[in-house]
Design a protein around this motif. Sequence first.
Motif, PDB file in Angstrom:
ATOM      1  N   ALA A  56       0.831  -1.206   0.000  1.00  0.00           N
ATOM      2  CA  ALA A  56       0.000   0.000   0.000  1.00  0.00           C
ATOM      3  C   ALA A  56       0.865   1.255   0.000  1.00  0.00           C
ATOM      4  O   ALA A  56       0.558   2.233  -0.697  1.00  0.00           O
ATOM      5  CB  ALA A  56      -0.929  -0.015   1.213  1.00  0.00           C
ATOM      6  N   TRP A  57       1.949   1.221   0.800  1.00  0.00           N
ATOM      7  CA  TRP A  57       2.859   2.386   0.827  1.00  0.00           C
ATOM      8  C   TRP A  57       3.501   2.597  -0.538  1.00  0.00           C
ATOM      9  O   TRP A  57       3.551   3.722  -1.049  1.00  0.00           O
ATOM     10  CB  TRP A  57       3.937   2.171   1.887  1.00  0.00           C
ATOM     11  CG  TRP A  57       5.079   3.131   1.730  1.00  0.00           C
ATOM     12  CD1 TRP A  57       5.121   4.440   2.124  1.00  0.00           C
ATOM     13  CD2 TRP A  57       6.331   2.854   1.081  1.00  0.00           C
ATOM     14  NE1 TRP A  57       6.326   5.002   1.764  1.00  0.00           N
ATOM     15  CE2 TRP A  57       7.090   4.054   1.128  1.00  0.00           C
ATOM     16  CE3 TRP A  57       6.879   1.720   0.487  1.00  0.00           C
ATOM     17  CZ2 TRP A  57       8.363   4.136   0.582  1.00  0.00           C
ATOM     18  CZ3 TRP A  57       8.152   1.802  -0.048  1.00  0.00           C
ATOM     19  CH2 TRP A  57       8.881   3.002  -0.002  1.00  0.00           C
ATOM     20  N   TRP A  58       4.027   1.507  -1.144  1.00  0.00           N
ATOM     21  CA  TRP A  58       4.676   1.635  -2.446  1.00  0.00           C
ATOM     22  C   TRP A  58       3.698   2.135  -3.508  1.00  0.00           C
ATOM     23  O   TRP A  58       4.047   2.973  -4.348  1.00  0.00           O
ATOM     24  CB  TRP A  58       5.250   0.290  -2.879  1.00  0.00           C
ATOM     25  CG  TRP A  58       5.788   0.334  -4.282  1.00  0.00           C
ATOM     26  CD1 TRP A  58       7.020   0.757  -4.688  1.00  0.00           C
ATOM     27  CD2 TRP A  58       5.069  -0.014  -5.472  1.00  0.00           C
ATOM     28  NE1 TRP A  58       7.118   0.691  -6.056  1.00  0.00           N
ATOM     29  CE2 TRP A  58       5.942   0.225  -6.566  1.00  0.00           C
ATOM     30  CE3 TRP A  58       3.781  -0.499  -5.715  1.00  0.00           C
ATOM     31  CZ2 TRP A  58       5.550  -0.022  -7.869  1.00  0.00           C
ATOM     32  CZ3 TRP A  58       3.391  -0.741  -7.022  1.00  0.00           C
ATOM     33  CH2 TRP A  58       4.280  -0.509  -8.086  1.00  0.00           C
TER      34      TRP A  58
ATOM     35  N   LEU B 177      -0.396   5.976  -7.069  1.00  0.00           N
ATOM     36  CA  LEU B 177      -1.779   5.542  -7.251  1.00  0.00           C
ATOM     37  C   LEU B 177      -2.666   6.125  -6.158  1.00  0.00           C
ATOM     38  O   LEU B 177      -2.198   6.396  -5.048  1.00  0.00           O
ATOM     39  CB  LEU B 177      -1.855   4.014  -7.216  1.00  0.00           C
ATOM     40  CG  LEU B 177      -1.092   3.266  -8.313  1.00  0.00           C
ATOM     41  CD1 LEU B 177      -1.158   1.765  -8.072  1.00  0.00           C
ATOM     42  CD2 LEU B 177      -1.659   3.617  -9.682  1.00  0.00           C
ATOM     43  N   PRO B 178      -3.946   6.304  -6.439  1.00  0.00           N
ATOM     44  CA  PRO B 178      -4.877   6.750  -5.393  1.00  0.00           C
ATOM     45  C   PRO B 178      -4.938   5.730  -4.261  1.00  0.00           C
ATOM     46  O   PRO B 178      -4.714   4.526  -4.472  1.00  0.00           O
ATOM     47  CB  PRO B 178      -6.219   6.845  -6.126  1.00  0.00           C
ATOM     48  CG  PRO B 178      -5.862   6.950  -7.570  1.00  0.00           C
ATOM     49  CD  PRO B 178      -4.598   6.172  -7.746  1.00  0.00           C
ATOM     50  N   TYR B 179      -5.274   6.197  -3.072  1.00  0.00           N
ATOM     51  CA  TYR B 179      -5.281   5.326  -1.903  1.00  0.00           C
ATOM     52  C   TYR B 179      -6.226   4.139  -2.080  1.00  0.00           C
ATOM     53  O   TYR B 179      -5.887   3.004  -1.715  1.00  0.00           O
ATOM     54  CB  TYR B 179      -5.670   6.138  -0.669  1.00  0.00           C
ATOM     55  CG  TYR B 179      -5.796   5.325   0.596  1.00  0.00           C
ATOM     56  CD1 TYR B 179      -4.752   4.548   1.063  1.00  0.00           C
ATOM     57  CD2 TYR B 179      -6.985   5.348   1.333  1.00  0.00           C
ATOM     58  CE1 TYR B 179      -4.869   3.810   2.231  1.00  0.00           C
ATOM     59  CE2 TYR B 179      -7.110   4.623   2.506  1.00  0.00           C
ATOM     60  CZ  TYR B 179      -6.050   3.850   2.945  1.00  0.00           C
ATOM     61  OH  TYR B 179      -6.171   3.120   4.099  1.00  0.00           O
TER      62      TYR B 179
ATOM     63  N   ASP C 125       1.049   7.873   4.298  1.00  0.00           N
ATOM     64  CA  ASP C 125       0.135   9.000   4.437  1.00  0.00           C
ATOM     65  C   ASP C 125      -1.025   8.824   3.463  1.00  0.00           C
ATOM     66  O   ASP C 125      -0.817   8.517   2.285  1.00  0.00           O
ATOM     67  CB  ASP C 125       0.844  10.324   4.147  1.00  0.00           C
ATOM     68  CG  ASP C 125       1.835  10.701   5.240  1.00  0.00           C
ATOM     69  OD1 ASP C 125       1.548  10.401   6.414  1.00  0.00           O
ATOM     70  OD2 ASP C 125       2.889  11.282   4.923  1.00  0.00           O
ATOM     71  N   THR C 126      -2.232   9.004   3.955  1.00  0.00           N
ATOM     72  CA  THR C 126      -3.424   8.882   3.121  1.00  0.00           C
ATOM     73  C   THR C 126      -4.247  10.161   3.257  1.00  0.00           C
ATOM     74  O   THR C 126      -4.054  10.939   4.199  1.00  0.00           O
ATOM     75  CB  THR C 126      -4.275   7.680   3.563  1.00  0.00           C
ATOM     76  OG1 THR C 126      -4.941   8.004   4.797  1.00  0.00           O
ATOM     77  CG2 THR C 126      -3.419   6.437   3.771  1.00  0.00           C
TER      78      THR C 126
ATOM     79  N   THR D 191       1.030   3.892  12.290  1.00  0.00           N
ATOM     80  CA  THR D 191       2.359   3.567  12.826  1.00  0.00           C
ATOM     81  C   THR D 191       3.379   3.510  11.694  1.00  0.00           C
ATOM     82  O   THR D 191       3.004   3.325  10.527  1.00  0.00           O
ATOM     83  CB  THR D 191       2.345   2.201  13.530  1.00  0.00           C
ATOM     84  OG1 THR D 191       1.939   1.192  12.580  1.00  0.00           O
ATOM     85  CG2 THR D 191       1.369   2.195  14.711  1.00  0.00           C
ATOM     86  N   PRO D 192       4.670   3.635  12.004  1.00  0.00           N
ATOM     87  CA  PRO D 192       5.701   3.438  10.967  1.00  0.00           C
ATOM     88  C   PRO D 192       5.652   2.003  10.428  1.00  0.00           C
ATOM     89  O   PRO D 192       5.354   1.059  11.159  1.00  0.00           O
ATOM     90  CB  PRO D 192       7.014   3.697  11.714  1.00  0.00           C
ATOM     91  CG  PRO D 192       6.630   4.505  12.902  1.00  0.00           C
ATOM     92  CD  PRO D 192       5.256   4.065  13.291  1.00  0.00           C
ATOM     93  N   ILE D 193       5.942   1.846   9.153  1.00  0.00           N
ATOM     94  CA  ILE D 193       5.937   0.529   8.515  1.00  0.00           C
ATOM     95  C   ILE D 193       7.356  -0.016   8.528  1.00  0.00           C
ATOM     96  O   ILE D 193       8.257   0.557   7.916  1.00  0.00           O
ATOM     97  CB  ILE D 193       5.406   0.619   7.076  1.00  0.00           C
ATOM     98  CG1 ILE D 193       4.008   1.235   7.061  1.00  0.00           C
ATOM     99  CG2 ILE D 193       5.386  -0.756   6.418  1.00  0.00           C
ATOM    100  CD1 ILE D 193       3.477   1.510   5.672  1.00  0.00           C
TER     101      ILE D 193
END
Length: 290
Positions: free
Chosen positions: A49-51, A58-60, A121-122, A210-212
């Motif tokens: 999701a982050w990448w 890409l959109p969230y 971030d979203t 949280t951090p990934i």
Amino acid sequence: MNLVQQLINGLVLGHAYALIAIGWTVLLGVARLVNFGHGQMYMLGAFVAWWATAGAGLPYGVAVALSMLVGALFGVAMQRIMLRATFEQNLVSIMIMTLGFGYVLQGAASLVFGSTGQILDTPLSLRDLEIGSLWLTWQDAAIVVAAIAVFVALKWTLDGTRLGRLVRMVAEDPKLAQLAGIDVRRVYYGVFAFEGAAVAFAASMVAPRTPILTSMGFEEVIMTFVVVVLGGIGSVTGSYIAGVALGVFTALFGALASPAYATSAAFLVLIAVLVLRPGGLSAGVARRVH
């Protein structure tokens, strides 16, 4: 920080726990197996999701769907590898294989994504929702809504559809279900695909909090284990109740005592509940995959 704020934090955390645990709950209820690579699959879903958002732009919403697709494919691949052990109910081999799969996945993620933490971030995580002196993000609100929606949809599917009846038949007696003409192999594949997609969806929703990190899987699988056992093995309703209760307990314990001992305290609660109610919180109320 006031008590109401801590309760809100606990409710958000509890719904996150429940959402992360739902795939494992169904896996235990149907296949009666434990996937010790569950936490690493959560980690993979978060990184995908982050990448997708930070790297591919890409959109969230698309990133969430992509993460779920990758999770489902990994779930099917895992089941394909250990299909024979699944049919033989060789739990020792399955535990070793899933644990090994998790460590291989963690190592591969370190090579691909690096060992430094990333932030997802979203559009929802960057917006605050304030109600008087109370505060949360729209991402927190989305976690609660998503968890409730997933649990309601899953319970309706298991209790009110033909697919749910087939799943319950396999859960009760896979050999008898096979004699009745049910393709048990396809059900197992479907369950592992669901687990992979569900934990990836949970990661996409919860990871912005949280951090990934590539090492984040261990803590997630520990809390998932507590939720599933507290709720009663394979109980969908019990997992939801246990997840929310555990989240509220963790938040209040962290505020009143110390966050450093929250996991230890959670296991003390687990031991106490199992002593008093060996079947978990849902004993006598919810059945397996019910």
